[in-house]
Design a protein around this motif. Structure first.
Motif, mmCIF file in Angstrom:
data_model
loop_
_atom_site.group_PDB
_atom_site.id
_atom_site.type_symbol
_atom_site.label_atom_id
_atom_site.label_comp_id
_atom_site.label_asym_id
_atom_site.label_seq_id
_atom_site.Cartn_x
_atom_site.Cartn_y
_atom_site.Cartn_z
ATOM 1 N N ARG B 183 0.853 -1.194 0.000
ATOM 2 C CA ARG B 183 0.000 0.000 0.000
ATOM 3 C C ARG B 183 0.886 1.240 0.000
ATOM 4 O O ARG B 183 1.427 1.623 1.047
ATOM 5 N N PRO B 184 1.002 1.929 -1.133
ATOM 6 C CA PRO B 184 1.903 3.104 -1.156
ATOM 7 C C PRO B 184 1.421 4.233 -0.244
ATOM 8 O O PRO B 184 2.231 5.022 0.222
ATOM 9 N N ASN B 185 0.118 4.291 0.019
ATOM 10 C CA ASN B 185 -0.393 5.417 0.811
ATOM 11 C C ASN B 185 -0.709 5.032 2.256
ATOM 12 O O ASN B 185 -1.611 5.585 2.867
ATOM 13 N N ASP B 187 0.786 5.708 4.815
ATOM 14 C CA ASP B 187 1.066 6.748 5.807
ATOM 15 C C ASP B 187 -0.184 7.543 6.175
ATOM 16 O O ASP B 187 -0.179 8.288 7.151
ATOM 17 N N GLN B 188 -1.259 7.360 5.422
ATOM 18 C CA GLN B 188 -2.516 7.993 5.819
ATOM 19 C C GLN B 188 -3.048 7.431 7.144
ATOM 20 O O GLN B 188 -3.900 8.030 7.785
ATOM 21 N N SER B 189 -2.563 6.220 7.502
ATOM 22 C CA SER B 189 -2.972 5.633 8.778
ATOM 23 C C SER B 189 -1.899 5.755 9.846
ATOM 24 O O SER B 189 -1.978 5.109 10.886
ATOM 25 N N SER B 190 -0.891 6.595 9.580
ATOM 26 C CA SER B 190 0.261 6.579 10.481
ATOM 27 C C SER B 190 -0.103 7.024 11.897
ATOM 28 O O SER B 190 0.568 6.661 12.854
ATOM 29 N N LYS B 315 9.442 -2.464 -0.833
ATOM 30 C CA LYS B 315 7.974 -2.405 -0.826
ATOM 31 C C LYS B 315 7.334 -3.542 -0.021
ATOM 32 O O LYS B 315 6.320 -4.110 -0.422
ATOM 33 N N ASP B 408 -6.950 2.850 2.811
ATOM 34 C CA ASP B 408 -5.615 3.205 3.314
ATOM 35 C C ASP B 408 -5.656 4.031 4.591
ATOM 36 O O ASP B 408 -4.755 3.931 5.429
ATOM 37 N N ASP B 409 -6.690 4.853 4.739
ATOM 38 C CA ASP B 409 -6.739 5.675 5.959
ATOM 39 C C ASP B 409 -7.524 4.997 7.076
ATOM 40 O O ASP B 409 -7.844 5.613 8.081
#
Lengths: 422, 422, 422
Positions: B183-185, B187-190, B315, B408-409
């Motif tokens: 999942r490239p994105n 970091d939306q759940s960081s 990745k 992703d989030d």
């Protein structure tokens, strides 16, 4: 208690220092034949279920964790001493000298006896005082010992994992007490009658230790050898099957398909309850799965529909939902046991295996499996009667205004009984 | 599942009611000789590792504790039923009547098989839906059973504690799936990808139960007598040694010399993984310490340097760092096993002990230790190939947009799958 | 450590691959006679007590849970390796080849040895650095091994559950160190010297696992057969009795009759400590109850009156109150052991049972019970002397300003030694 123990309780021959002479006299080849090595690992697992399993299962309330785990500790520690005496008089009395001779099996049975009272505690959790709990336990243990004697010795029903003796009795005992102690204004405490995130995780500790060690519970006092082995396998399978059904039903019947922690914490255990009686029989692995499958459905639906119904229409406030986890699965377990016993044949059990499994010896040496099935069914009725009847009587006693029970707006709160600093 | 169990699964002779006749026919002197008493305590310890150990180890995330412990429960309960069937067909099929005969050893093996899938869950924790997990488990168990059959039966490698069969396979299986599901994105759940104070303490429950019971894991299915005894001692020593190295390395490589809970929770266990294959061999106490020492270093440095590197450049998003805890130590364990086996001599093992330990009987009665070393090395390769290959295929299946995976989030959050009230 | 293990430590005959030949030579009929099967379940219970029991018992402080469970883990893992060497030299050295031969009993003894140091950790919890703890452990284990050798081998006192050897020694060792490290300005950390709601629940995990598995602790290294059986029963009863007394005393002596979690977490365990020495003797069930009854009172009153007194007037800051949980009950246990031993008669034990229980063989074959009582009393004195003397010396060493101990306003805080993100 000390005086009663002083007068009545002694070591049995396997825990007495005379064992070494007894061993030689009986020509037992090795110390490993001592019952301790057959049962001690199972005993410790049962012990964990009683103290950590039941204790932490009830910590789910946001501000009643001290009471859950602390009063569970109190009841269990008190109950097991009283149980050693009560069960001892009925089961382990040595008529030659009037003493009760105890060994590892008595300790397991005392823990079992306590389990019945802890189940009842689940129904009244947060609504009674510690003194009420001690009274509940005192009478509960006494009723348990009598009921157990009738079911196992007089009726000669088999009940290795206590579906009838422990769960059915304990469940209805608790529900009857809760019915007698009905609080119409309990919604004044509704702010506290829920969980917080971490209290649900604590409750999972209880759930998992109960779940994992249930095979030990059902096999702890079964026959040496294949009996213990088979009981463990059957319980393991029934429990695994229940988890899947519970998750599926919980997800299907909730909006948005979300899972509810209450179901995961409780209904996943119903399979272990329901396989209790039949665990030592030749239930067959697929039979265990069927039992687990059915109980997962019944128990989860019970939480969704039956508990609110009972609270609203029957005036039974069942804090932990013990009707869904213990009472109903216990009755199912009794029925499964009766059917399995009635269907037993020599070809499946072997001639010696049949006698061995159902204990067709002594006064009962002429019994046949179909008869045994009837006796099992009678056992269920006795357990329900003792539970409901005993619960109503004890409930009356607990309604006396002398026990210091909490006010309606103080329920589910540790504050009245514990020093809480924050 | 019930139908498959109905058709295929029966009790084996040690858990069947015919045991009493079987015992007399085989002239077995006592019920205590039933395999149940050799293995049940270890089984229960393994059971705790699977459900409490793995479950709580993954509760470290601040808002994914329900998913960690709940989905772990789901996967394990589903997996063990499927494993009994799959492993049964390969290992316990009775060709006379086409039935799988199960006993306590099958239950342990089913738990082992499940462990492989739970390891894989660690890599994708918080990023997949429960349905994806069931698919992951279904294929994982199947691959495991085939891989295990090839390694243990065809290649005749020994792998008591499953360094290769369980940890190497499970580790690479999970990493390959995680790679396919990149999942490239993410970091939306960081904001959710970290711990809070009490979630780290919950995770320590998992760590400690894994750590304490690992000697039972590695000794659960080894030979009766000295085999189980030695495997427990070796594992105990390797684990003790790993704790010290982990603490030292964690403190040395962090700024201000502070310890990191991530390392304490995970790397302290690496020694148990790495001693899995060789635990039953004459590794010698100092050999166990060396294995534990090396793994503590490798695993902790893996968390500090390798996990960020893999996420950035390869990745592979490895939530729990299973590469450092299972995959690498598993490979090390396989190599240690190969070396120890190749170096075995009759003077160290005794003539009968050598045959007994390496099972040089039947088709393999002419094998010598150096050959065995080669076979062990082949086992490592098979485990890696099955893990990576199987993971890529299953990863492809899991990428289909039909499984309801979280956005992703929404990763690392219990909200999408659980009723969370606060 | 690796080098020392390489030079000195080997498997004993029950864990060596030569076992199969040894078994036949000695005409042992079955693998189940391997000591592993007598002691492994108890070993695992003891292991849980050391790592989860002691570790979680100390998590009650609001911001020192990482240190409690993490440093406990560090000390124990380090200590058990060192203990295998130190105890090995004194107890398991094979003079024919100068090697220490280890088996399951050595692992249990190593865990016991570690327990002594963990008790001492309880007194200085939150006030020392990890390096100081390692020093405390290094010397503690060494002193323990010498003290144990004197008490058990030279004096020939019996001490199955270690009331004297473990608890009395460990308690006074910790108290003496705490006295040497007195911090007059510790009130600068008083904001952190308390619990929060959930940290008290975590501590109950420790309490319950200690409480439940204490019967295994006291029976782990007693004689096969009746010895282990009786020790488990006695401990079970003493502990049950302590719970009731603790609850009663806690409620009676607090204002408003509220219960205090500190007492429930700690004093409930005092009965297990106090029955340690006498557990394997014919203490009789009522004797166990009396011991538990007295200890519950003494220990709870100790928390209410003695701990504040010691802090104010004797300059001993005892974070966990080990004086009430280990030191005093340990001395009581020693005295109970001496009395029970002195009162032993052939009619109660049987002629062979008496010799067997008290090990009146070899150099001690002419001993009589009254003499044994005297030797037991001498054992108590040795334990106290080693504890106090060793603690003062080690305390001097720990006062050197080179160990990086926390400042007065940084005590009871994980911040200085752990990465804490929130």
């Amino acid at each position: 208690m000390i005086i009663l123990f002083g007068v009545f309780i002694r070591y049995n021959e396997e825990s007495d220092a005379h064992w070494i002479e007894h061993r030689k006299a009986k020509n037992i080849s090795s110390d490993i034949e001592n019952d301790f090595y057959f049962r001690y690992p199972s005993f410790q697992d049962v012990h964990v279920m009683i103290f950590v399993g039941f204790g932490f299962l009830m910590t789910f309330l946001k501000r009643y964790s001290f009471g859950a785990v602390g009063f569970n500790f109190l009841i269990a520690a008190f109950g097991l001493q009283w149980a050693l005496l009560m069960q001892g008089w009925f089961h382990s009395l040595d008529y030659t000298d009037g003493k009760i001779k105890i060994g590892i099996e008595n300790l397991i049975n005392a823990d079992f006896c306590v389990a019945g009272c802890l189940i009842a505690y689940g129904a009244v959790l947060g609504k009674v005082s510690p003194v009420q709990l001690l009274v509940l336990t005192l009478f509960g243990i006494t009723l348990f010992a009598v009921e157990e004697y009738i079911i196992l010795n007089l009726i000669h029903a088999r009940d290795a994992g206590g579906s009838m003796v422990i769960h059915t009795f304990g469940g209805y005992y608790g529900l009857a007490i809760s019915w007698m102690l009905y609080r119409p204004n309990l919604d004044q405490s509704s702010r506290l009658q829920g969980s917080v995130y971490h209290s649900d995780v604590f409750a999972m500790i209880g759930t998992l230790f109960l779940w994992m060690f249930w095979p030990s519970f059902n096999s702890a006092i079964t026959d040496h050898g294949d009996g213990q082995h088979r009981a463990a396998i059957n319980t393991y399978l029934a429990l695994a099957s229940t988890v899947l059904t519970t998750m599926a039903v919980s997800s299907l019947f909730q909006k948005h398909g979300k899972l509810d922690m209450v179901h995961i914490q409780n209904s996943t255990l119903a399979g272990g309850v329901a396989v209790g009686t039949a665990a030592e029989f030749m239930l067959m692995p697929y039979g265990s799965l069927i039992v687990g499958f059915c109980c997962g459905i019944v128990s989860t639906l019970g939480y969704i529909y039956l508990t609110p119904f009972m609270e609203k229409h029957l005036k039974i406030q069942d804090t932990c939902g013990i009707h869904n986890l213990h009472a109903m699965p216990g009755v199912i377990g009794g029925i499964v046991g009766a059917i399995t016993a009635a269907a037993a044949t020599e070809s499946v059990y072997g001639p010696e295996g049949l006698i061995n499994t159902f204990d067709f010896v002594g006064d009962f040496k002429d019994m046949v499996p179909t008869q045994q099935g009837g006796h099992q069914a009678a056992g269920i009725c006795v357990a329900i009667c003792f539970g409901v009847g005993g619960g109503i009587i004890v409930g009356c006693i607990l309604r006396l205004p002398i026990w210091g029970d909490p006010a309606d707006d103080n329920c589910f709160d540790d504050e009245p009984y514990w020093e809480v600093f924050n």
